[in-house]
Write a protein that holds these residues in place. Structure first.
Motif, PDB file in Angstrom:
ATOM      1  N   ASP A 109       0.833  -1.217   0.000  1.00  0.00           N
ATOM      2  CA  ASP A 109       0.000   0.000   0.000  1.00  0.00           C
ATOM      3  C   ASP A 109       0.861   1.258   0.000  1.00  0.00           C
ATOM      4  OD1 ASP A 109      -2.218  -1.574   0.075  1.00  0.00           O
ATOM      5  OD2 ASP A 109      -2.616  -1.309   2.218  1.00  0.00           O
ATOM      6  N   ILE A 110       1.890   1.272   0.837  1.00  0.00           N
ATOM      7  CA  ILE A 110       2.721   2.477   0.927  1.00  0.00           C
ATOM      8  C   ILE A 110       3.512   2.644  -0.379  1.00  0.00           C
ATOM      9  CG2 ILE A 110       4.395   3.755   2.321  1.00  0.00           C
ATOM     10  CD1 ILE A 110       3.834   1.772   4.597  1.00  0.00           C
ATOM     11  N   ARG A 111       4.007   1.522  -0.908  1.00  0.00           N
ATOM     12  CA  ARG A 111       4.764   1.590  -2.164  1.00  0.00           C
ATOM     13  C   ARG A 111       3.907   2.199  -3.269  1.00  0.00           C
ATOM     14  NH1 ARG A 111       4.232  -0.628  -6.353  1.00  0.00           N
ATOM     15  NH2 ARG A 111       2.985  -2.408  -5.677  1.00  0.00           N
ATOM     16  N   SER A 112       2.653   1.767  -3.343  1.00  0.00           N
ATOM     17  CA  SER A 112       1.799   2.298  -4.391  1.00  0.00           C
ATOM     18  C   SER A 112       1.427   3.758  -4.098  1.00  0.00           C
ATOM     19  CB  SER A 112       0.608   1.360  -4.596  1.00  0.00           C
ATOM     20  OG  SER A 112      -0.589   1.991  -4.333  1.00  0.00           O
ATOM     21  N   PHE A 113       1.229   4.095  -2.817  1.00  0.00           N
ATOM     22  CA  PHE A 113       0.982   5.493  -2.427  1.00  0.00           C
ATOM     23  C   PHE A 113       2.153   6.387  -2.855  1.00  0.00           C
ATOM     24  CE2 PHE A 113       1.480   9.007   0.540  1.00  0.00           C
ATOM     25  CZ  PHE A 113       0.193   9.517   0.660  1.00  0.00           C
ATOM     26  N   MET A 114       3.364   5.848  -2.757  1.00  0.00           N
ATOM     27  CA  MET A 114       4.560   6.622  -3.089  1.00  0.00           C
ATOM     28  C   MET A 114       4.910   6.533  -4.584  1.00  0.00           C
ATOM     29  SD  MET A 114       5.990   7.904  -0.233  1.00  0.00           S
ATOM     30  CE  MET A 114       6.020   7.646   1.543  1.00  0.00           C
ATOM     31  N   ARG A 160       9.399  15.761  -0.371  1.00  0.00           N
ATOM     32  CA  ARG A 160       9.193  15.934   1.076  1.00  0.00           C
ATOM     33  C   ARG A 160       7.712  15.884   1.406  1.00  0.00           C
ATOM     34  NH1 ARG A 160      12.523  21.338   2.030  1.00  0.00           N
ATOM     35  NH2 ARG A 160      14.379  20.710   0.927  1.00  0.00           N
ATOM     36  N   ASP A 161       6.924  16.578   0.577  1.00  0.00           N
ATOM     37  CA  ASP A 161       5.491  16.626   0.810  1.00  0.00           C
ATOM     38  C   ASP A 161       4.888  15.223   0.742  1.00  0.00           C
ATOM     39  OD1 ASP A 161       3.357  18.580   1.283  1.00  0.00           O
ATOM     40  OD2 ASP A 161       2.492  17.740  -0.551  1.00  0.00           O
ATOM     41  N   SER A 162       5.333  14.415  -0.242  1.00  0.00           N
ATOM     42  CA  SER A 162       4.752  13.082  -0.364  1.00  0.00           C
ATOM     43  C   SER A 162       5.187  12.200   0.809  1.00  0.00           C
ATOM     44  CB  SER A 162       5.128  12.443  -1.711  1.00  0.00           C
ATOM     45  OG  SER A 162       6.472  12.048  -1.724  1.00  0.00           O
ATOM     46  N   ILE A 163       6.386  12.421   1.303  1.00  0.00           N
ATOM     47  CA  ILE A 163       6.845  11.639   2.456  1.00  0.00           C
ATOM     48  C   ILE A 163       6.063  12.020   3.719  1.00  0.00           C
ATOM     49  CG2 ILE A 163       8.817  11.244   3.988  1.00  0.00           C
ATOM     50  CD1 ILE A 163      10.597  11.141   1.589  1.00  0.00           C
ATOM     51  N   VAL A 164       5.826  13.316   3.890  1.00  0.00           N
ATOM     52  CA  VAL A 164       5.036  13.753   5.039  1.00  0.00           C
ATOM     53  C   VAL A 164       3.632  13.155   4.960  1.00  0.00           C
ATOM     54  CG1 VAL A 164       3.888  15.742   6.092  1.00  0.00           C
ATOM     55  CG2 VAL A 164       6.296  15.889   5.498  1.00  0.00           C
ATOM     56  N   LYS A 165       3.034  13.209   3.770  1.00  0.00           N
ATOM     57  CA  LYS A 165       1.691  12.644   3.608  1.00  0.00           C
ATOM     58  C   LYS A 165       1.700  11.132   3.855  1.00  0.00           C
ATOM     59  CE  LYS A 165      -0.953  15.982   1.121  1.00  0.00           C
ATOM     60  NZ  LYS A 165      -1.052  16.889   2.276  1.00  0.00           N
ATOM     61  N   GLY A 166       2.771  10.469   3.408  1.00  0.00           N
ATOM     62  CA  GLY A 166       2.900   9.039   3.656  1.00  0.00           C
ATOM     63  C   GLY A 166       2.962   8.743   5.147  1.00  0.00           C
ATOM     64  N   MET A 167       3.723   9.569   5.868  1.00  0.00           N
ATOM     65  CA  MET A 167       3.810   9.384   7.318  1.00  0.00           C
ATOM     66  C   MET A 167       2.434   9.532   7.962  1.00  0.00           C
ATOM     67  SD  MET A 167       7.377  11.409   8.151  1.00  0.00           S
ATOM     68  CE  MET A 167       6.629  12.172   9.544  1.00  0.00           C
ATOM     69  N   LEU A 168       1.734  10.616   7.587  1.00  0.00           N
ATOM     70  CA  LEU A 168       0.425  10.867   8.193  1.00  0.00           C
ATOM     71  C   LEU A 168      -0.564   9.754   7.858  1.00  0.00           C
ATOM     72  CD1 LEU A 168       0.114  14.693   7.543  1.00  0.00           C
ATOM     73  CD2 LEU A 168       0.377  13.575   9.758  1.00  0.00           C
ATOM     74  N   SER A 169      -0.419   9.166   6.657  1.00  0.00           N
ATOM     75  CA  SER A 169      -1.365   8.133   6.242  1.00  0.00           C
ATOM     76  C   SER A 169      -1.102   6.800   6.921  1.00  0.00           C
ATOM     77  CB  SER A 169      -1.295   7.910   4.727  1.00  0.00           C
ATOM     78  OG  SER A 169      -1.399   9.121   4.044  1.00  0.00           O
ATOM     79  N   PHE A 170       0.160   6.487   7.164  1.00  0.00           N
ATOM     80  CA  PHE A 170       0.467   5.110   7.552  1.00  0.00           C
ATOM     81  C   PHE A 170       1.013   4.930   8.959  1.00  0.00           C
ATOM     82  CE2 PHE A 170       0.489   5.122   2.895  1.00  0.00           C
ATOM     83  CZ  PHE A 170      -0.433   4.117   2.663  1.00  0.00           C
ATOM     84  N   ILE A 171       1.344   6.002   9.642  1.00  0.00           N
ATOM     85  CA  ILE A 171       1.790   5.823  11.022  1.00  0.00           C
ATOM     86  C   ILE A 171       0.581   5.547  11.908  1.00  0.00           C
ATOM     87  CG2 ILE A 171       2.669   7.104  13.014  1.00  0.00           C
ATOM     88  CD1 ILE A 171       4.708   8.332  11.053  1.00  0.00           C
ATOM     89  N   ASP A 172       0.749   4.609  12.827  1.00  0.00           N
ATOM     90  CA  ASP A 172      -0.346   4.209  13.695  1.00  0.00           C
ATOM     91  C   ASP A 172      -0.097   4.810  15.081  1.00  0.00           C
ATOM     92  OD1 ASP A 172      -2.171   2.898  15.248  1.00  0.00           O
ATOM     93  OD2 ASP A 172      -1.182   0.944  15.121  1.00  0.00           O
ATOM     94  N   LEU A 173      -0.610   6.007  15.288  1.00  0.00           N
ATOM     95  CA  LEU A 173      -0.275   6.725  16.525  1.00  0.00           C
ATOM     96  C   LEU A 173      -0.914   6.115  17.771  1.00  0.00           C
ATOM     97  CD1 LEU A 173       0.021  10.539  15.701  1.00  0.00           C
ATOM     98  CD2 LEU A 173       1.818   8.917  16.257  1.00  0.00           C
ATOM     99  N   ASP A 174      -1.856   5.193  17.580  1.00  0.00           N
ATOM    100  CA  ASP A 174      -2.392   4.531  18.764  1.00  0.00           C
ATOM    101  C   ASP A 174      -1.345   3.603  19.376  1.00  0.00           C
ATOM    102  OD1 ASP A 174      -4.846   5.721  18.637  1.00  0.00           O
ATOM    103  OD2 ASP A 174      -5.681   4.189  17.310  1.00  0.00           O
ATOM    104  N   ASN A 175      -0.438   3.127  18.532  1.00  0.00           N
ATOM    105  CA  ASN A 175       0.526   2.138  19.017  1.00  0.00           C
ATOM    106  C   ASN A 175       1.987   2.515  18.801  1.00  0.00           C
ATOM    107  OD1 ASN A 175      -1.460   0.048  19.761  1.00  0.00           O
ATOM    108  ND2 ASN A 175      -1.913   0.097  17.568  1.00  0.00           N
ATOM    109  N   GLN A 176       2.225   3.621  18.111  1.00  0.00           N
ATOM    110  CA  GLN A 176       3.611   3.941  17.774  1.00  0.00           C
ATOM    111  C   GLN A 176       4.026   5.323  18.283  1.00  0.00           C
ATOM    112  OE1 GLN A 176       3.289   3.238  13.426  1.00  0.00           O
ATOM    113  NE2 GLN A 176       4.657   1.492  13.725  1.00  0.00           N
TER     114      GLN A 176
END
Lengths: 229, 127
Positions: A109-114, A160-176
């Motif tokens: 999913d992240i690869r395709s997002f990027m 940079r913008d796409s990396i920031v968006k990737g972080m926001l999309s895929f980081i799981d802040l409930d557990n990370q």
């Protein structure tokens, strides 16, 4: 949760970290900022278990850090150190074989997002796409701690913008929890919860980003300019 | 690229302000569901915790309400809408008048200039 207690690190006689105590909690994104040589990368490497503190203790979720902490911590190096003859997919498969916490579905999913082609050879990737690939490999690991060393360094604003968006999309802040070192503060200021400022191996400030604005009317950059001059 | 934030005010308040303006403009209707925390975070390039803080702020202001398991919604309250619009209007006028006073203009002069300006724009639009 990460805890550093009176951590000191010296390289030969040069002190890289002087006496750092710090507590970082799950569910937050932290920025570690400071000039070159202030101790940012050293701090990350110590938490990742890639280096030993000269004195003091570091724990991740209660476990004292050594090399085996790699099962709890994903570390994105500021260096590019991948096999150039590998394809993007080879690299993803390699990571999946090394880390039991690696989520292959999430990686796809992240690869395709990027917008990375699985068949592209790493040696043919642009610097920006290598930066994106590093992010795929790091974010696909389901570990409590993500350490990102200069993930934006040398990349153009679109990447940079796409990396920031990737972080926001895929980081799981409930557990990370995420700890990022960066010079590109402007790009990440709005995605950080807290910043920790280092200067010559000492912490000179630890603030919630919005509280800092509320109390002083200053952004991190304004505040830093004041601290470092 | 996403619109950036001014450096002098907390981001969660600026985001709340943007949503309030969307409601007043009608881009968001009463009863509409706000994007999920993660969607809003990605859309505006801010931390999910900041979005949560923004939504809590909007709830405290009486603008939004969270429904268990469903998300956060713009409250269906016409009175709230009128008040929100009045508040934003007053804020903008206060700012405008403050700048005019700073430039040394008197109230009378502001009024005539504003009236003349509105007339002129009206004539241009009528043409």
């Amino acid at each position: 949760m990460i805890e550093l207690q009176n951590v000191r690190k010296t390289f030969l006689s040069r002190p890289a970290l002087k006496d750092v105590s710090l507590t970082l909690e799950t569910g937050k994104m932290y920025g570690l900022i400071g000039e070159n040589g202030s101790g940012k990368s050293t701090t990350l490497k110590l938490i990742a278990g890639l280096n030993h503190p000269t004195a003091g203790t570091i724990t991740v979720n209660g476990k004292e850090v050594d090399r085996r902490i790699a099962t709890e911590v994903a570390y994105l190096s500021e260096l590019d150190e991948y096999y150039p003859f590998y394809t993007v997919q080879d690299m993803i498969d390699f990571y999946a074989s090394q880390f039991t916490d690696f989520n292959t579905k999430k990686a796809a999913d992240i690869r395709s997002f990027m917008n990375l082609e699985p068949k592209s050879k790493i040696k043919h990737l642009s610097k920006g796409n290598r930066g994106r690939l590093k992010m795929v490999l790091t974010l696909a690991r389901e570990v409590p701690v993500l350490l990102l060393d200069e993930p934006f360094s040398g990349l153009d604003p679109m990447v940079r913008d796409s990396i920031v968006k990737g972080m926001l999309s895929f980081i799981d802040l409930d557990n990370q929890l995420v700890l990022i070192t960066t010079h590109e503060i402007k790009e990440v200021e709005s995605v950080l919860d807290e910043i920790i400022a280092l200067k010559e191996g000492d912490i000179i400030g630890h603030h919630n980003v919005d509280d800092l604005r509320f109390e002083t009317g200053m952004s991190i950059i304004d505040w830093m300019t004041e601290q470092y001059n | 690229m996403t619109e950036s934030f001014a450096s002098t005010r907390p981001i969660y308040l600026q985001l709340a302000d943007r949503i309030n303006r969307q409601i007043v403009r009608g881009d968001l209707k009463l009863g509409d569901k706000l994007p999920s925390v993660r969607e809003m975070a990605i859309e505006s390039n801010v931390n999910p915790n900041t979005v949560q803080r923004t939504y809590r702020e909007l709830e405290a202001m009486g603008v939004a309400e969270s429904r268990r398991g469903q998300g956060t919604f713009v409250r269906e309250d016409v009175h709230m809408f009128t008040e929100l619009k009045e508040n934003l209007k007053r804020e903008e006028i206060e700012e405008f008048v403050r700048v005019m006073h700073e430039l040394g203009l008197q109230d009378q002069e502001i009024q005539t200039s504003l009236a003349a300006f509105l007339n002129r724009t009206k004539e241009e639009n009528d043409d």
